[in-house]
Design an enzyme around this catalytic site. Structure first.
Site, PDB file in Angstrom:
ATOM      1  N   GLN A  29     -89.753 -32.374  -0.959  1.00  0.00           N
ATOM      2  CA  GLN A  29     -88.472 -33.077  -1.109  1.00  0.00           C
ATOM      3  C   GLN A  29     -88.628 -34.516  -0.626  1.00  0.00           C
ATOM      4  O   GLN A  29     -88.965 -34.760   0.539  1.00  0.00           O
ATOM      5  CB  GLN A  29     -87.372 -32.370  -0.304  1.00  0.00           C
ATOM      6  CG  GLN A  29     -85.994 -32.956  -0.622  1.00  0.00           C
ATOM      7  CD  GLN A  29     -84.867 -32.349   0.207  1.00  0.00           C
ATOM      8  OE1 GLN A  29     -84.958 -32.277   1.421  1.00  0.00           O
ATOM      9  NE2 GLN A  29     -83.802 -31.941  -0.464  1.00  0.00           N
ATOM     10  N   TYR A  79     -77.371 -38.826   2.108  1.00  0.00           N
ATOM     11  CA  TYR A  79     -78.492 -39.756   2.273  1.00  0.00           C
ATOM     12  C   TYR A  79     -78.448 -40.840   1.177  1.00  0.00           C
ATOM     13  O   TYR A  79     -77.478 -40.926   0.433  1.00  0.00           O
ATOM     14  CB  TYR A  79     -79.813 -38.983   2.322  1.00  0.00           C
ATOM     15  CG  TYR A  79     -79.875 -38.097   3.553  1.00  0.00           C
ATOM     16  CD1 TYR A  79     -79.927 -38.658   4.825  1.00  0.00           C
ATOM     17  CD2 TYR A  79     -79.810 -36.709   3.445  1.00  0.00           C
ATOM     18  CE1 TYR A  79     -79.943 -37.853   5.971  1.00  0.00           C
ATOM     19  CE2 TYR A  79     -79.825 -35.901   4.591  1.00  0.00           C
ATOM     20  CZ  TYR A  79     -79.887 -36.491   5.847  1.00  0.00           C
ATOM     21  OH  TYR A  79     -79.886 -35.706   6.976  1.00  0.00           O
ATOM     22  N   ARG A  90     -81.905 -32.605  -6.068  1.00  0.00           N
ATOM     23  CA  ARG A  90     -80.881 -31.859  -5.312  1.00  0.00           C
ATOM     24  C   ARG A  90     -79.640 -32.717  -5.154  1.00  0.00           C
ATOM     25  O   ARG A  90     -79.726 -33.873  -4.734  1.00  0.00           O
ATOM     26  CB  ARG A  90     -81.404 -31.473  -3.931  1.00  0.00           C
ATOM     27  CG  ARG A  90     -80.362 -30.734  -3.110  1.00  0.00           C
ATOM     28  CD  ARG A  90     -80.875 -30.277  -1.748  1.00  0.00           C
ATOM     29  NE  ARG A  90     -80.756 -28.838  -1.629  1.00  0.00           N
ATOM     30  CZ  ARG A  90     -80.427 -28.180  -0.498  1.00  0.00           C
ATOM     31  NH1 ARG A  90     -80.228 -28.824   0.619  1.00  0.00           N
ATOM     32  NH2 ARG A  90     -80.316 -26.879  -0.484  1.00  0.00           N
ATOM     33  N   GLY A 125     -81.783 -20.915   2.809  1.00  0.00           N
ATOM     34  CA  GLY A 125     -82.239 -21.791   3.881  1.00  0.00           C
ATOM     35  C   GLY A 125     -82.530 -21.013   5.147  1.00  0.00           C
ATOM     36  O   GLY A 125     -83.669 -20.631   5.428  1.00  0.00           O
ATOM     37  N   ARG A 126     -81.465 -20.727   5.913  1.00  0.00           N
ATOM     38  CA  ARG A 126     -81.666 -20.094   7.219  1.00  0.00           C
ATOM     39  C   ARG A 126     -82.297 -18.713   7.105  1.00  0.00           C
ATOM     40  O   ARG A 126     -83.028 -18.290   8.002  1.00  0.00           O
ATOM     41  CB  ARG A 126     -80.329 -20.045   7.963  1.00  0.00           C
ATOM     42  CG  ARG A 126     -79.896 -21.443   8.417  1.00  0.00           C
ATOM     43  CD  ARG A 126     -78.427 -21.520   8.667  1.00  0.00           C
ATOM     44  NE  ARG A 126     -77.684 -21.366   7.419  1.00  0.00           N
ATOM     45  CZ  ARG A 126     -76.370 -21.252   7.339  1.00  0.00           C
ATOM     46  NH1 ARG A 126     -75.645 -21.260   8.436  1.00  0.00           N
ATOM     47  NH2 ARG A 126     -75.777 -21.130   6.166  1.00  0.00           N
TER      48      ARG A 126
HETATM   49  C1  LIG Z   1     -82.359 -26.405  10.180  1.00  0.00           C
HETATM   50  C2  LIG Z   1     -81.894 -26.931   8.848  1.00  0.00           C
HETATM   51  C3  LIG Z   1     -82.547 -28.001   8.277  1.00  0.00           C
HETATM   52  C4  LIG Z   1     -82.152 -28.483   7.020  1.00  0.00           C
HETATM   53  N1  LIG Z   1     -82.863 -29.486   6.433  1.00  0.00           N
HETATM   54  C5  LIG Z   1     -82.584 -29.872   5.169  1.00  0.00           C
HETATM   55  C6  LIG Z   1     -83.407 -30.808   4.491  1.00  0.00           C
HETATM   56  O1  LIG Z   1     -84.430 -31.276   5.011  1.00  0.00           O
HETATM   57  N2  LIG Z   1     -83.060 -31.155   3.230  1.00  0.00           N
HETATM   58  C7  LIG Z   1     -81.948 -30.646   2.600  1.00  0.00           C
HETATM   59  O2  LIG Z   1     -81.676 -30.991   1.459  1.00  0.00           O
HETATM   60  N3  LIG Z   1     -81.169 -29.728   3.220  1.00  0.00           N
HETATM   61  C8  LIG Z   1     -81.473 -29.315   4.463  1.00  0.00           C
HETATM   62  N4  LIG Z   1     -80.719 -28.338   5.068  1.00  0.00           N
HETATM   63  C9  LIG Z   1     -79.694 -27.641   4.285  1.00  0.00           C
HETATM   64  C10 LIG Z   1     -80.320 -26.361   3.686  1.00  0.00           C
HETATM   65  O3  LIG Z   1     -81.250 -26.669   2.662  1.00  0.00           O
HETATM   66  C11 LIG Z   1     -79.234 -25.473   3.070  1.00  0.00           C
HETATM   67  O4  LIG Z   1     -78.492 -26.232   2.167  1.00  0.00           O
HETATM   68  C12 LIG Z   1     -78.304 -24.872   4.135  1.00  0.00           C
HETATM   69  O5  LIG Z   1     -79.068 -24.248   5.165  1.00  0.00           O
HETATM   70  C13 LIG Z   1     -77.369 -23.837   3.506  1.00  0.00           C
HETATM   71  O6  LIG Z   1     -78.115 -22.797   2.923  1.00  0.00           O
HETATM   72  P1  LIG Z   1     -78.232 -21.352   3.661  1.00  0.00           P
HETATM   73  O7  LIG Z   1     -76.842 -20.852   3.814  1.00  0.00           O
HETATM   74  O8  LIG Z   1     -79.071 -20.503   2.726  1.00  0.00           O
HETATM   75  O9  LIG Z   1     -78.895 -21.572   4.988  1.00  0.00           O
HETATM   76  C14 LIG Z   1     -81.059 -27.876   6.345  1.00  0.00           C
HETATM   77  C15 LIG Z   1     -80.389 -26.818   6.955  1.00  0.00           C
HETATM   78  C16 LIG Z   1     -80.805 -26.322   8.180  1.00  0.00           C
HETATM   79  C17 LIG Z   1     -80.094 -25.142   8.783  1.00  0.00           C
END
Ligand SMILES: Cc1cc2nc3c(=O)[nH]c(=O)nc-3n(C[C@H](O)[C@H](O)[C@H](O)COP(=O)(O)O)c2cc1C
Length: 358
Positions: free
Chosen positions: A98, A177, A224, A315-316
């Site tokens: 990314q 961003y 994205r 994500g998480r």
């Molecule tokens: C620890 C953490 C770091 C993240 N870093 C990014 C990132 O670098 N780039 C991005 O587009 N989203 C980032 N996100 C957002 C996640 O990609 C995702 O949209 C968010 O966790 C919701 O999805 P989930 O419910 O499956 O966790 C981050 C989220 C978390 C929790």
């Protein structure tokens, strides 16, 4: 009707499932944004994802404002990322990087550079810095003459990505961003060709994506977006018009995929009362559409069954479950993530989550 366990072809890649890993900043790089060997272990552990999208990775010093996040502008960055992509490929995985320019979210204490944005605005709240949280500072509006240089920075990072062995790049145009700061009228007050009308605010996104497509090929370029509601103080007065127009602009370019992060009203990482824009985007974007935020197995399967999405990013759940597809397939309980180690340094809470699979 597709399920999360069906394969999908993305450009030249055969992804064995539609359970993809969402981009996750983890702050395990070195202070000069060079990836560490530990990062190779972490990503290789998650190689059973249909596709890994890496943590947001800085394209330049100007665009990098997160402590210990990865970068992709120098030869050392490329050399260390190569270890990551080799480890993932050896484990039979696929990985996009990314590409990140944080715009006004960069704090000058990191590199001594004043942040840049669409307009001279200040993000609300405070930045993560090496000296703890500090209030954001006002950004400098990028001059129109600087735009070709900025696009060149994305192109250079994309070239480096391919040299480092990535299967493709995802432009980070979400979450408040730089590209998002140009897209939405809450943060873009420009009066030139990059501000004002929807078409003008989409211009930077389009030009960067076209340049990436020219550099690495459409089948290796993804985007994205985060259409529904505020992200880090970036918002739009008419998201249901802006984002479908952006997606329609991207459609003819033949991208690998478009990913949307849209939290719901009960979101656990960001919330929004505004309806998801994904259904409108699905109508105008014919390529692979990937949805994100608060999905579990049942919701993910439902989205695919309804034809609302072609894949889901987790994500998480991937953060805490290196073998998430195996756990989903076998109904195995999931590990829960520990927020305290999301961005901490070292192996704890990074490579220490156990896999249930052999
Ligand atoms: C620890 C953490 C770091 C993240 N870093 C990014 C990132 O670098 N780039 C991005 O587009 N989203 C980032 N996100 C957002 C996640 O990609 C995702 O949209 C968010 O966790 C919701 O999805 P989930 O419910 O499956 O966790 C981050 C989220 C978390 C929790």
């Amino acid at each position: 009707m597709s399920t999360l366990f069906d394969s999908i072809k993305i450009g030249r890649l055969n992804c064995p499932n539609r359970i993809w890993m969402a981009p996750l900043t983890r702050g395990r790089g070195a202070r000069d944004h060079v990836p560490t060997d530990l990062m190779a272990t972490y990503y290789a552990q998650r190689a059973s994802a249909g596709l890994i999208i890496t943590e947001a990775t800085g394209i330049t010093v100007e665009g990098s404002g997160w402590p210990y996040a990865g970068g992709l502008w120098g030869t050392e960055h490329v050399r260390q990322w190569k270890k990551v992509t080799d480890a993932v490929h050896q484990a039979d995985g696929r990985i996009f990087v990314q590409l990140w320019h944080m715009g006004r979210i960069v704090h000058p204490s990191l590199h001594g550079v004043q942040p840049v944005s669409a307009s001279a605005t200040t993000a609300p709240g405070s930045a993560h810095t090496y000296e703890g949280k500090q209030p954001y500072v006002e950004a400098r509006a990028l001059a129109i003459e600087e735009i070709p240089r900025l696009i060149g920075d994305y192109v250079a990072a994309a070239r480096n990505a391919i040299e480092a062995g990535f299967d493709g790049v995802q432009l980070h145009a979400a979450n408040g961003y730089l590209i998002d700061q140009f897209l939405r009228d809450g943060s873009n007050h420009r009066r030139d060709a990059y501000g004002g009308s929807v078409e003008n605010r989409i211009r930077l996104l389009r030009e960067v994506v076209e340049a990436l497509v020219d550099t690495v090929g459409a089948e290796r370029t993804a985007v994205r977006l985060s259409p529904n509601g505020d992200s880090q103080g970036v918002d739009d007065s008419n998201q249901a018009v802006l984002f479908p127009a952006a997606a329609a602009t991207l459609d003819p370019l033949g991208l690998a995929f478009l990913e949307l992060r849209e939290p719901g009203p009960n979101g656990t990482f960001g919330k929004s009362d505004r309806p998801a824009v994904a259904p409108l985007i699905r109508k105008v974007f014919k390529g692979a559409l990937v949805l994100n935020s608060d999905y579990d197995l049942a919701r993910g399967q439902a989205a695919l069954a309804e034809g609302a999405a072609d894949a889901i990013t987790f994500g998480r759940k991937f953060l805490a479950n290196p073998d998430l597809p195996y756990r989903f397939a076998h109904g195995i309980a999931l590990n829960t993530d520990n927020q305290k180690t999301w961005y901490s340094q070292g192996a704890e809470g990074y490579t220490t989550y156990p896999a249930a699979s052999a």
